[in-house]
Design a protein around this motif. Structure first.
Motif, PDB file in Angstrom:
ATOM      1  N   LEU A   1      -7.081   4.056  -0.547  1.00  0.00           N
ATOM      2  CA  LEU A   1      -6.382   3.595  -1.744  1.00  0.00           C
ATOM      3  C   LEU A   1      -7.420   3.016  -2.706  1.00  0.00           C
ATOM      4  CD1 LEU A   1      -3.457   3.157  -2.865  1.00  0.00           C
ATOM      5  CD2 LEU A   1      -3.586   0.860  -1.898  1.00  0.00           C
TER       6      LEU A   1
ATOM      7  N   ALA B   1      -7.115  -1.423   2.273  1.00  0.00           N
ATOM      8  CA  ALA B   1      -6.892  -0.428   1.226  1.00  0.00           C
ATOM      9  C   ALA B   1      -8.014   0.607   1.242  1.00  0.00           C
ATOM     10  CB  ALA B   1      -6.795  -1.099  -0.137  1.00  0.00           C
TER      11      ALA B   1
ATOM     12  N   PHE C   1       0.824  -1.209   0.000  1.00  0.00           N
ATOM     13  CA  PHE C   1       0.000   0.000   0.000  1.00  0.00           C
ATOM     14  C   PHE C   1       0.857   1.258   0.000  1.00  0.00           C
ATOM     15  CE2 PHE C   1      -3.166  -2.596   2.722  1.00  0.00           C
ATOM     16  CZ  PHE C   1      -3.601  -3.282   1.614  1.00  0.00           C
TER      17      PHE C   1
ATOM     18  N   LEU D   1      -4.753  -0.345  -5.850  1.00  0.00           N
ATOM     19  CA  LEU D   1      -4.635  -1.772  -5.577  1.00  0.00           C
ATOM     20  C   LEU D   1      -5.478  -2.536  -6.582  1.00  0.00           C
ATOM     21  CD1 LEU D   1      -3.618  -4.061  -3.643  1.00  0.00           C
ATOM     22  CD2 LEU D   1      -5.802  -3.791  -2.438  1.00  0.00           C
TER      23      LEU D   1
END
Length: 158
Positions: free
Chosen positions: A144, A139, A111, A117
Motif C-alpha cells: 500500500l 502498509a 488498509f 495511506l
C-alpha cells in the motif's frame, strides 16, 4: 485514503499538519475523495476534518465498543461524536476493549478500504502495537503506497 498518525502533536504543529494535509488531499477534493480514519485525537481527527472540509466522504472505523469511553476519558468525546455523525459510514470492529489488538485490527480495516495511506509521522519507532510506525510498516508489507506528512516545525509533546 486512510490515515495513521501521532496523537500527541504540539499545539504549534496542528496548523502546520493541517496545511500539509490540505495540500496533499486537495488534489483529490470533491466526490473522488474518501477518507478512512479512526478519528483519534491528533492526526486522525485533523485528517477527517480536512476530508470533510474538501467535500470528501468520511468513513470512521471504531476499533472497539468502548472506544467512545476511551475518547471521553481523554476529554474529546464531543469531537469524536461530531466526526462520527459527519461520517458517511461507521464501521465498528468486533472488539469489546480498545487495546493493541483492536487497534491493529482497525489498521487492517483501514488498509482494506484504502488505496493509499497518509502517515502523519515523524519517522521514529513506535511506542506500542498498532501505532503509527507499525501501521506504516504493515502498509509497506502489503504494498500500500504511503504518503508521509511531517512538515518542517512539526513536533510531538514530550
Amino acid at each position: 485514503m486512510a490515515v495513521t498518525g501521532h496523537r500527541d502533536l504540539t499545539g504549534r504543529s496542528v496548523p502546520l499538519v493541517r496545511e500539509a494535509l490540505v495540500a496533499l488531499l486537495g488534489a483529490y477534493a470533491g466526490d473522488g475523495l474518501t477518507g478512512v480514519s479512526c478519528v483519534a485525537e491528533g492526526a486522525d481527527a485533523l485528517f477527517a476534518d480536512v476530508v470533510l472540509d474538501l467535500g470528501g466522504r468520511l468513513v470512521v472505523v471504531v476499533p472497539a465498543r468502548d472506544y467512545r469511553e476511551v475518547q471521553a476519558e481523554a476529554g474529546r468525546a464531543g469531537e469524536f461524536d461530531r466526526l462520527r455523525r459527519a461520517a458517511a459510514e461507521v464501521v465498528v470492529m468486533p472488539y469489546a476493549k480498545a487495546d493493541g489488538e483492536a487497534y491493529a485490527a482497525a489498521n487492517r480495516e483501514l488498509f482494506r478500504r484504502a488505496d493509499r495511506l497518509v502517515a502523519v509521522w515523524d519517522g521514529r519507532p513506535g511506542n506500542g502495537r498498532g501505532g503509527t510506525a507499525d501501521a506504516v510498516a504493515e502498509a509497506g508489507e502489503r504494498g500500500l503506497p504511503v504518503e508521509v506528512v511531517w512538515p518542517d516545525g512539526a513536533a510531538r509533546l514530550g
